[in-house]
Write a protein that holds these residues in place. Structure first.
Motif, short mmCIF file in Angstrom:
data_model
loop_
_atom_site.label_atom_id
_atom_site.label_comp_id
_atom_site.label_asym_id
_atom_site.label_seq_id
_atom_site.Cartn_x
_atom_site.Cartn_y
_atom_site.Cartn_z
N LYS A 76 1.83 -6.53 0.52
CA LYS A 76 1.73 -5.28 -0.22
C LYS A 76 0.53 -5.25 -1.15
O LYS A 76 0.31 -4.26 -1.83
CB LYS A 76 3.02 -5.07 -1.03
CG LYS A 76 4.27 -4.91 -0.17
CD LYS A 76 5.49 -4.65 -1.03
CE LYS A 76 6.73 -4.47 -0.18
NZ LYS A 76 7.95 -4.23 -1.01
N LEU A 407 7.39 -19.25 -10.67
CA LEU A 407 8.72 -18.67 -10.52
C LEU A 407 9.66 -19.16 -11.61
O LEU A 407 10.45 -18.39 -12.18
CB LEU A 407 9.29 -19.02 -9.14
CG LEU A 407 8.85 -18.14 -7.97
CD1 LEU A 407 9.27 -18.77 -6.66
CD2 LEU A 407 9.41 -16.75 -8.11
N ASP A 410 8.73 -17.47 -14.93
CA ASP A 410 9.14 -16.06 -14.96
C ASP A 410 10.65 -15.92 -15.05
O ASP A 410 11.15 -14.97 -15.65
CB ASP A 410 8.62 -15.35 -13.71
CG ASP A 410 7.11 -15.17 -13.72
OD1 ASP A 410 6.52 -15.30 -14.82
OD2 ASP A 410 6.52 -14.94 -12.65
N ARG A 417 9.99 -4.12 -15.54
CA ARG A 417 9.83 -3.73 -14.15
C ARG A 417 8.63 -4.44 -13.52
O ARG A 417 8.70 -4.92 -12.38
CB ARG A 417 9.64 -2.22 -14.06
CG ARG A 417 9.46 -1.70 -12.64
CD ARG A 417 9.33 -0.18 -12.63
NE ARG A 417 10.52 0.45 -13.21
CZ ARG A 417 10.64 1.76 -13.34
NH1 ARG A 417 9.65 2.56 -12.97
NH2 ARG A 417 11.75 2.28 -13.86
N ALA A 420 9.52 -8.09 -12.94
CA ALA A 420 10.42 -8.23 -11.80
C ALA A 420 9.67 -8.09 -10.48
O ALA A 420 9.95 -8.80 -9.51
CB ALA A 420 11.54 -7.20 -11.89
N ALA A 421 8.71 -7.18 -10.44
CA ALA A 421 7.90 -7.02 -9.22
C ALA A 421 7.08 -8.27 -8.94
O ALA A 421 6.96 -8.71 -7.80
CB ALA A 421 6.99 -5.80 -9.37
N ARG A 422 6.50 -8.87 -10.01
CA ARG A 422 5.74 -10.11 -9.82
C ARG A 422 6.64 -11.23 -9.34
O ARG A 422 6.25 -12.04 -8.49
CB ARG A 422 5.06 -10.51 -11.13
CG ARG A 422 3.89 -9.64 -11.54
CD ARG A 422 3.04 -10.33 -12.60
NE ARG A 422 3.84 -10.77 -13.73
CZ ARG A 422 4.07 -10.03 -14.81
NH1 ARG A 422 3.57 -8.81 -14.88
NH2 ARG A 422 4.79 -10.50 -15.81
N PHE A 423 7.86 -11.29 -9.88
CA PHE A 423 8.79 -12.34 -9.48
C PHE A 423 9.16 -12.19 -8.01
O PHE A 423 9.19 -13.17 -7.26
CB PHE A 423 10.05 -12.27 -10.35
CG PHE A 423 11.00 -13.41 -10.13
CD1 PHE A 423 10.81 -14.63 -10.75
CD2 PHE A 423 12.09 -13.25 -9.28
CE1 PHE A 423 11.69 -15.68 -10.55
CE2 PHE A 423 12.98 -14.29 -9.07
CZ PHE A 423 12.78 -15.51 -9.71
N THR A 424 9.41 -10.97 -7.58
CA THR A 424 9.74 -10.73 -6.18
C THR A 424 8.56 -11.08 -5.28
O THR A 424 8.73 -11.69 -4.21
CB THR A 424 10.12 -9.26 -5.98
OG1 THR A 424 11.24 -8.94 -6.82
CG2 THR A 424 10.51 -8.99 -4.53
N ALA A 425 7.35 -10.72 -5.70
CA ALA A 425 6.16 -11.06 -4.91
C ALA A 425 5.97 -12.57 -4.84
O ALA A 425 5.59 -13.10 -3.79
CB ALA A 425 4.93 -10.40 -5.52
N GLN A 427 8.35 -14.81 -4.97
CA GLN A 427 9.36 -15.33 -4.06
C GLN A 427 8.93 -15.16 -2.60
O GLN A 427 9.12 -16.06 -1.78
CB GLN A 427 10.70 -14.63 -4.30
CG GLN A 427 11.44 -15.11 -5.54
CD GLN A 427 12.80 -14.46 -5.66
OE1 GLN A 427 12.93 -13.25 -5.51
NE2 GLN A 427 13.81 -15.27 -5.95
N ALA A 428 8.35 -14.00 -2.30
CA ALA A 428 7.86 -13.78 -0.94
C ALA A 428 6.72 -14.75 -0.62
O ALA A 428 6.63 -15.29 0.50
CB ALA A 428 7.39 -12.34 -0.79
#
Length: 471
Positions: A76, A407, A410, A417, A420-425, A427-428
């Motif tokens: 993304k 990770l 964080d 928000r 959280a987006a950075r954390f999800t990225a 993880q991916a």
């Protein structure tokens, strides 16, 4: 070296499992696992694949050890990549334009001579930064962007801001201080470190995924400073040439003092700022990084002002150089050694997090996270032509360790928000690195098995008796 045995049992108690030689990774199980959860969450149990099996030791074909490459997913971060490319192109044009203007102002022939001389301290600085960055090398495009910021944009902004700041400083000093002292000791450190430091902050936001610690901050800040010093040296060498009426004496003296006695001066100044930013990037979020950037400007400006002030301090310049600058330089080397050791320690600790879930074996952690282990691993891999695969496995494992650390940091906070987006990225990214590490390990073991298979085939062909006998 022994041939890798059958794939290890998920519980690690398979009696038929063989131990590899020094530097050899263990074969991974043929099942898929979820990435390791944050420390605040329990570990996920392995999810066994429906197909495939462990097979038997001594498989006749090297294809037995090959792993399918991981599925590549569309990231993304396309917009950020486009921004990086556009900004890099702009900075390259700015740098080329800046150097062209300077070449026109001092003369093309003089510019070429001074540029060749300025390449010498630049080469020294770049070689040192590459050595410092060996443990987890930064992307070359990011380093090029940093160099162009220092050599072009930082120089231009320094000249513009300096023309505004110096008159204000002279007014504030009530004309009680020599303007040369104000310009060298106050105005230059203030403006130059702000302009170079802006590039460090820019690289943090553009390359957040690879801006993981003090060493990264030092390398990014150092390459910006090296670019700035390169352009500045051309100007100083050109002025020395002009003041000496084309004679080599003044130019040689300026080159020795700036190019040989102090090639790392700007790198140390801005490097202090980069270390502060990198430490904050490892420990916290954007707010901590911004605070560390402001705090890091203080030692950068003080070191810069101290160096420039040596010219105005009474007594021998060389005596003051030996008493002040040499100890500072030695201390800086000591700090770098400690930071490199901390990077290796962090890599060991974070890779060990993946041992319980089976992504890495206990033997692979020291192989991938220590200097001696990496050397032995590369020696072993190069013995059968798999050096590039081992280098890639080391690179992926190191990147994975720093991603894991980000990770954990964080997960401790209460991100909004954006956090959280950075954390999800992240993880991916962690899952992608785990899959790529597994695929690279499979490629490495496949090359090793193929080399052994070819050697055995050759040995069998040499010692096989001729049957039936010829009449």
């Amino acid at each position: 070296m022994t041939e890798p045995g059958r794939a290890p049992h998920p519980q690690g108690n398979n009696p038929d499992r063989q131990r590899p030689g020094d530097g050899a990774p263990l074969a991974q199980p043929h099942y898929a696992q979820a990435p390791l959860a944050p420390a605040s969450q329990p570990l996920a149990a392995p999810a066994y694949a429906a197909a495939g099996g462990t097979g038997a030791p001594g498989a006749p074909s090297p294809e037995y050890w090959m792993h399918a490459p991981p599925v590549k997913h569309r990231h993304k971060g396309t917009g950020l990549k486009v921004t990086n490319i556009i900004l890099l192109c702009v900075l390259i044009l700015v740098t080329a334009g800046t150097l062209t203007v300077f070449a026109w102002s001092i003369g093309v022939s003089v510019f070429l001579i001074c540029g060749a001389l300025a390449m010498i301290p630049l080469s020294i600085c770049v070689a040192a930064l590459v050595w410092i960055d060996r443990w987890e090398p930064e992307p070359k495009t990011a380093l090029l962007l940093g160099f162009c910021w220092g050599a072009g944009m930082a120089v231009i902004t320094t000249l513009i801001l300096g023309s505004w700041v110096q008159p204000l400083l002279l007014i504030a000093s009530n004309a009680s201080t020599d303007s040369d002292v104000i310009g060298a000791v106050v105005q230059a450190p203030l403006v130059e470190e702000l302009c170079k430091g802006a590039g460090v902050l820019l690289l943090f936001f553009l390359r957040r995924r690879t801006f993981d610690g003090p060493i990264d901050g030092l390398v990014y800040a150092g390459i910006i400073a090296a670019g700035f010093a390169f352009t500045e040296n051309i100007l100083y060498f050109g002025n020395a040439w002009a003041e000496g009426d084309g004679l080599a004496g003044a130019l040689v003296g300026t080159f020795v003092m700036r190019g040989l006695m102090s090639p790392f001066a700007h790198v140390m100044f801005t490097g202090a700022l980069g270390i502060c930013v990198g430490y904050a990037a490892r420990r916290g979020g954007t707010a901590m990084v911004l605070g560390a950037w402001a705090v890091g400007l203080i030692p950068a400006m003080l070191l810069h002002g101290l160096w420039n002030g040596l010219t105005f301090i009474g007594g021998s310049f060389f005596v003051m150089y030996l008493m002040l600058q040499v100890p500072i330089f030695v201390s800086f080397i000591g700090v770098i050694v400690l930071l490199r050791r901390s990077e290796a320690k962090l890599t060991r600790e974070r890779l060990a997090d993946y041992v319980p879930s089976g992504w890495f074996s206990p033997q692979e952690v020291p192989m991938l996270a220590t200097g001696s282990g990496r050397r032995h691993a590369l020696t072993w891999a190069k013995s059968f032509g798999a050096g590039p695969a081992m280098k890639e496995l080391i690179r992926l494992a190191t990147r994975l360790a720093f991603t894991r650390n980000r990770l954990l940091v964080d997960a401790k906070g209460a991100p909004g928000r954006a956090g959280a987006a950075r954390f999800t990225a992240a993880q991916a990214q962690e899952l992608e690195l785990l899959n790529r590490s597994t695929a690279t390990r499979g490629e490495l073991l496949g090359q090793h098995a193929a080399a052994l298979w070819r050697a055995r085939q050759l040995q069998a062909s040499r010692y096989q008796p001729n049957w039936p006998p010829h009449s």
